[in-house]
Design a protein around this motif. Structure first.
Motif, PDB file in Angstrom:
ATOM      1  N   PHE A 299     -36.965  -1.420  28.353  1.00 52.44           N
ATOM      2  CA  PHE A 299     -35.919  -0.612  28.996  1.00 52.44           C
ATOM      3  C   PHE A 299     -34.965  -0.161  27.886  1.00 52.44           C
ATOM      4  CE2 PHE A 299     -32.404   0.536  31.609  1.00 52.44           C
ATOM      5  CZ  PHE A 299     -32.812   0.557  32.937  1.00 52.44           C
ATOM      6  N   HIS A 300     -34.519   1.079  27.944  1.00 46.38           N
ATOM      7  CA  HIS A 300     -33.554   1.547  26.947  1.00 46.38           C
ATOM      8  C   HIS A 300     -32.377   2.246  27.613  1.00 46.38           C
ATOM      9  CE1 HIS A 300     -35.787   0.501  23.369  1.00 46.38           C
ATOM     10  NE2 HIS A 300     -36.857   1.166  23.773  1.00 46.38           N
ATOM     11  N   GLU A 301     -31.272   2.281  26.894  1.00 44.65           N
ATOM     12  CA  GLU A 301     -30.107   3.026  27.350  1.00 44.65           C
ATOM     13  C   GLU A 301     -29.571   3.845  26.180  1.00 44.65           C
ATOM     14  OE1 GLU A 301     -26.890   0.435  28.449  1.00 44.65           O
ATOM     15  OE2 GLU A 301     -26.843  -0.543  26.486  1.00 44.65           O
TER      16      GLU A 301
ATOM     17  N   CYS B  11     -27.878   1.480  21.814  1.00 45.35           N
ATOM     18  CA  CYS B  11     -28.524   0.777  22.931  1.00 45.35           C
ATOM     19  C   CYS B  11     -28.213  -0.705  22.791  1.00 45.35           C
ATOM     20  CB  CYS B  11     -30.034   1.001  22.905  1.00 45.35           C
ATOM     21  SG  CYS B  11     -30.915   0.107  24.213  1.00 45.35           S
TER      22      CYS B  11
ATOM     23  N   ILE C 173     -29.324  -3.102  25.058  1.00 41.03           N
ATOM     24  CA  ILE C 173     -30.274  -3.951  25.784  1.00 41.03           C
ATOM     25  C   ILE C 173     -30.866  -4.982  24.817  1.00 41.03           C
ATOM     26  CG2 ILE C 173     -32.362  -3.943  27.204  1.00 41.03           C
ATOM     27  CD1 ILE C 173     -30.218  -2.220  28.444  1.00 41.03           C
TER      28      ILE C 173
ATOM     29  N   HIS D 201     -30.648  -3.965  20.957  1.00 39.77           N
ATOM     30  CA  HIS D 201     -31.537  -3.017  20.284  1.00 39.77           C
ATOM     31  C   HIS D 201     -30.866  -2.307  19.113  1.00 39.77           C
ATOM     32  CE1 HIS D 201     -34.353  -2.507  24.050  1.00 39.77           C
ATOM     33  NE2 HIS D 201     -34.364  -3.720  23.557  1.00 39.77           N
TER      34      HIS D 201
ATOM     35  N   MET E 229     -31.460   0.957  16.965  1.00 44.83           N
ATOM     36  CA  MET E 229     -31.076   1.911  18.019  1.00 44.83           C
ATOM     37  C   MET E 229     -29.596   2.227  17.929  1.00 44.83           C
ATOM     38  SD  MET E 229     -33.315   1.413  21.468  1.00 44.83           S
ATOM     39  CE  MET E 229     -33.164   3.101  22.054  1.00 44.83           C
TER      40      MET E 229
HETATM   41 CU   LIG Z   1     -32.984   0.092  23.701  1.00 42.61          CU
END
Ligand SMILES: [Cu+2]
Length: 183
Positions: free
Chosen positions: A76-78, A140, A142, A170, A175
């Motif tokens: 999952f990424h944001e 990110c 996460i 991340h 990231m």
């Molecule tokens: Cu991520």
């Protein structure tokens, strides 16, 4: 709790410095010409990979809306977008090492988009149309190896204190990407 996760991730950590340096210069110069077509360059789709943001030029025209898609098949990424205050000259790495109370006036939260694996993202908070020129950073937070289903539940607020595992955020793995919005 989404906020808590982020705040925890912004806590000082000596090990960040080296890792952040890796991510900070991973720009792909072949993308640099993309935003010059003013007529159509209103949306820029950023691609999340394990672990980085692809398709992000160094300079983005003011008025561009950031979209987000996740090409990873497991994480999952944001994309948390923040604007860095005018006149601030320290690097993103340096800012990440500051105590949280010091960054409050320097870094302004703009918006966040989230995306499960192999899915187009959606903006869940804020506004990802960047109208004001200046320095920006996307990150990110996460944790590496977090169960995507649990992250999704946490995003929706369904889980009071989600256990997303011991992984480093991340952004420590690359990231984190600085860019400039030009007027
Ligand atoms: Cu991520």
């Amino acid at each position: 709790m989404f906020h808590l996760t982020r705040k925890r991730a912004l806590a000082p950590a000596a090990a960040l410095v080296a890792a952040l340096a890796l991510g900070a210069c991973s720009s792909d110069s072949t993308d640099a010409g993309a935003p010059d077509d003013d007529a159509d360059a209103t949306t820029l789709t950023v691609e999340a990979v394990d672990y980085g943001f692809d398709k992000v030029p160094d300079e983005i025209a003011a008025g561009t809306t950031l979209a987000f898609t996740n090409t990873s098949d497991k994480e999952f990424h944001e994309m948390v977008v923040m604007r860095i205050a005018d006149g601030e000259e320290r690097s993103v790495q340096e800012l990440l090492e500051l105590p949280e109370e010091e960054t409050a006036d320097i870094v302004q939260f703009m918006g966040v988009a989230v995306a499960p694996p192999e899915t187009d993202g959606q903006a869940v908070q804020g506004d990802l149309t960047l109208t004001e020129a200046g320095r920006y950073v996307m990150l990110c937070f996460i944790p590496v190896g977090a169960d995507p289903d649990m992250v999704a539940e946490a995003m929706e607020g369904a889980t009071e204190a989600p256990d997303l595992g011991p992984g480093a955020p991340h952004f420590v793995e690359g990231m984190v990407r600085e860019f400039t919005v030009t007027s």
